[in-house]
Design an enzyme around this catalytic site. Structure first.
Site, short mmCIF file in Angstrom:
data_model
loop_
_atom_site.label_atom_id
_atom_site.label_comp_id
_atom_site.label_asym_id
_atom_site.label_seq_id
_atom_site.Cartn_x
_atom_site.Cartn_y
_atom_site.Cartn_z
N GLU A 1 0.84 -1.20 0.00
CA GLU A 1 0.00 0.00 0.00
C GLU A 1 0.88 1.26 0.00
OE1 GLU A 1 -2.44 0.31 3.48
OE2 GLU A 1 -3.11 2.35 3.00
N ASP B 1 -1.21 -0.99 5.52
CA ASP B 1 -1.05 -0.36 6.82
C ASP B 1 -1.96 -1.01 7.86
OD1 ASP B 1 0.78 1.38 5.80
OD2 ASP B 1 -0.66 3.03 5.50
#
Ligand code: 0RA
Length: 645
Positions: free
Chosen positions: A432, A505
């Site tokens: 990400e 995350d």
């Protein structure tokens, strides 16, 4: 019958009669020529042949009920309430009509040229063939106020036509026992006969057909009747489906003596079911009528689409396959002189029929759709969906093709590939964000670890059509990098990595992205999940450090444990506690040590215990309802089972 010379059979028979016997002997010598096989198919064909004659009588307007009975001794009775086969002596043949019908090949036209035979069985051979291949056959004709009977053995007359009792009604009853010398089975299948008779009832609306099986101790019977003909046929065929329009589309027309009957029903599935018949014969191999139908269907729907602007979402015309997705259709064409071609003689060859069917479909279907806009809309929407999916499938195929061609040239620019090329040893991190992606690229072991950074949130594949999914940049990058294609074109052997590791995350956004990625793999590359190729990285939530000592904690209790080990609570004794809000807060070395080093990391393998349930769960979660999605994001551990590597 080969033991008896036909010419010595019945003194007094003329030359024609001798011809007759020769004809039927030919049938016995080469039964395959007349009924296809001497196995089950041929055996059942005998029944169809007799029934077809009664159907013809019904179509001529003189009969409305046909009964078929399977007897205990494997004989069959077919009876109808038609006019009865003529019993008077034929002027030139000098034999009763019924005898000619039963002993002369292609007798039908001989004494009744004016009636055109619509039915007449697959090979159009007539009841004389059934007679030739029967150990015994008896015919009862109720006609002219009397019951007439006659019987045969292996095609030869054993008791000539006899006028019996006075009787009121009219009709023909034929009982025959298939010859065990000819057939290698005498066992009729009820369901085979039932299917055929049901078809006939649907194809010839208004005729009642009874089927009775006397072989079992408890008699089995069915009655087939369809008032509405083909419309009822397609409704029957789609009875367990979710239909797109309540009433079938049905129309009939006659042009140049060709009668065309069509009924169409759309359902929400993806298959096409088109059944075509010519003169009650199932034309499995298609032919000119089917060609005409398909081209007119495609044209008509494209015309309507243009007129109603239904194609604004797509920049191409609808293909035939798109329009036929989810369609069930029955077409029945009646042709005076059908030419049957093909391997099994079930392909219509008459070239004039193509144009006739085309005209009928263009006109009648066109009118119907103009008069029923909601039906047109529902079907067009379905076809547009099919077209988009087809286009997407093509794109996906291209991606795979490119990959196998000029591999390096088309790999996504953002991909930092690994140097080894044995997929079993290779893994790819889908990361990400560009900043975490940058750290991962620097921290990785480049021999076997590839990094693909993904920017922002990827598309929710659950709510997007396949073309949009494949048009999405991030998704295309993933597909190309993995190299195995999607959906039907997916091939596991082409996967360039055996570990695909999602690294997002440790926050709500990260969880959401992870869910989107899982949904994508679930829908588009399901095998990757089934084969256990998909993993979730476990980056630490905390760094707990004192001086040169440091620990990474993946949970809150773990964090507290490390704090204690280092001698106290936070703030005491120079213990530093860092909470990682994102992967980007870790430097490349930290990321390697905590999350990517196979010696130290923990990754979770994604498993799908029940794909069907998972599917509906994804459906719920990624659908329009916000609440279930929120709950999922907070605890998507449901989807993963722990695995240490
Ligand atoms: C030829 C002429 C006529 C009837 C039939 C054939 C006929 C054949 C079969 C076979 C089974 N059931 C049948 N029913 C009728 C009619 C001749 C007339 O009455 O003018």
């Amino acid at each position: 019958m080969a033991n008896v010379s036909p010419s010595t059979q019945k003194p007094g028979y003329g030359a024609d009669a001798i011809q007759v016997l020769k004809g039927l002997e030919a049938v016995r010598r080469r039964p395959g020529m007349y009924i296809g096989t001497t196995g089950e198919n041929g055996l059942h064909h005998l029944v169809y042949e007799v029934v077809d004659n009664s159907i013809d009588e019904a179509l001529a307007g003189y009969c409305d009920t046909i009964s078929v009975t399977i007897h205990q001794n494997d004989s069959i009775t077919v009876s109808d309430n038609g006019r009865g086969i003529p019993v008077d002596i034929h002027p030139t043949e000098k034999l009763p009509g019924v005898e000619i019908a039963l002993t002369t090949l292609h007798a039908g036209g001989k004494f009744d040229k004016s009636t055109y035979k619509v039915s007449g069985g697959l090979h159009g051979v007539g009841v004389s063939v059934v007679n030739a291949l029967s150990e015994q056959l008896e015919v009862i004709v109720d006609r002219d106020g009397f019951r007439h009977t006659m019987s045969f053995v292996r095609g030869k007359t054993v008791s000539p036509l006899t006028k019996g009792d006075k009787i009121k009604g009219t009709g023909t009853t034929i009982t025959f026992k298939p010859d065990p010398e000819i057939f290698n089975t005498l066992v009729y299948h009820y369901s085979t006969l039932a299917d055929r008779l049901r078809n006939l009832a649907f194809l010839n609306g208004g005729i009642t057909i009874h089927l009775t099986d006397e072989r079992e101790s408890s008699i089995h019977k069915d009655t087939f009747y369809a008032k509405g003909g083909l419309a009822e046929f397609v409704r029957y065929l789609t009875r367990n489906k979710k239909v797109l329009h309540p009433k079938p589309i049905a129309f009939s027309a006659t042009k140049d003596e060709v009668e065309v009957d069509i009924a169409i029903q759309y359902e929400d599935g993806y298959n096409e079911n088109t059944f075509t018949f010519v003169n009650n014969i199932n034309t499995h191999e298609g032919g000119t009528h089917l060609t005409g139908f398909k081209s007119a269907l495609t044209r008509t729907f494209n015309d309507i689409a243009k007129r109603t602007n239904a194609l604004k979402k797509v920049d191409f015309t609808l293909g035939g396959d798109d329009i036929r997705e989810g369609m069930t259709c029955v077409m029945h064409v009646k042709v005076k002189e059908p030419q049957f071609e093909g391997q099994t003689k079930t392909k219509l060859g008459n070239s004039e029929v193509e144009g006739i069917v085309k005209q009928v479909v263009n006109e009648h279907l066109g009118n119907f759709l103009v008069e029923h806009p909601p039906v047109a809309k529902a079907i067009l929407e379905k076809a547009v969906g099919a077209a988009l999916a087809r286009e997407a499938a093509r794109k996906a195929r291209d991606l795979v093709r490119k990959k196998t061609g000029l591999e390096n040239a088309v790999l996504p620019g953002k991909l930092a590939d690994c140097s080894l090329d044995d997929p079993a040893l290779c893994e790819i991190y889908l990361v990400e964000g560009d900043s975490a992606g940058g750290s991962a690229k620097m921290g990785r072991n480049r021999s076997f670890q590839a990094i693909l950074p993904l920017r922002g949130k990827i598309l929710n594949v659950e709510r997007a059509r396949i073309d949009k999914i494949l048009g999405n940049e991030e998704i295309r990058s993933m597909i190309t990098a993995i190299g195995a294609g999607v959906k039907d074109e997916f091939s596991l052997e082409d996967a360039r990595y055996h570990k695909i590791i999602l690294m997002t995350d440790a926050d709500v956004d990260g969880a959401h992205i992870r869910t989107l990625l899982l949904t994508f793999f679930f829908r588009q590359m399901n095998e990757l999940i089934e084969e256990g190729y998909i993993y979730i990285a476990q980056p630490p939530l905390y760094r707990v450090a004192k001086g040169k000592e440091e620990f990474y904690a993946y949970t809150d209790p773990e964090r507290d444990e490390y704090i204690e080990r280092l001698g106290g609570a936070e703030g005491k004794g120079n213990i530093a506690i860092q909470r990682y809000k994102g992967l980007g807060e870790m430097n490349p070395d930290q990321l390697w040590r905590t999350t990517m080093d196979p010696e130290k990391r923990t990754i979770q393998r994604v498993t799908m215990e029940n794909a069907v349930e998972a599917s509906s769960l994804f459906d719920q979660l990624m659908g329009d309802d916000v609440e279930p999605r929120r709950q999922f994001i907070e605890s998507n551990a449901k989807y993963v089972s722990h695995l240490d590597v």
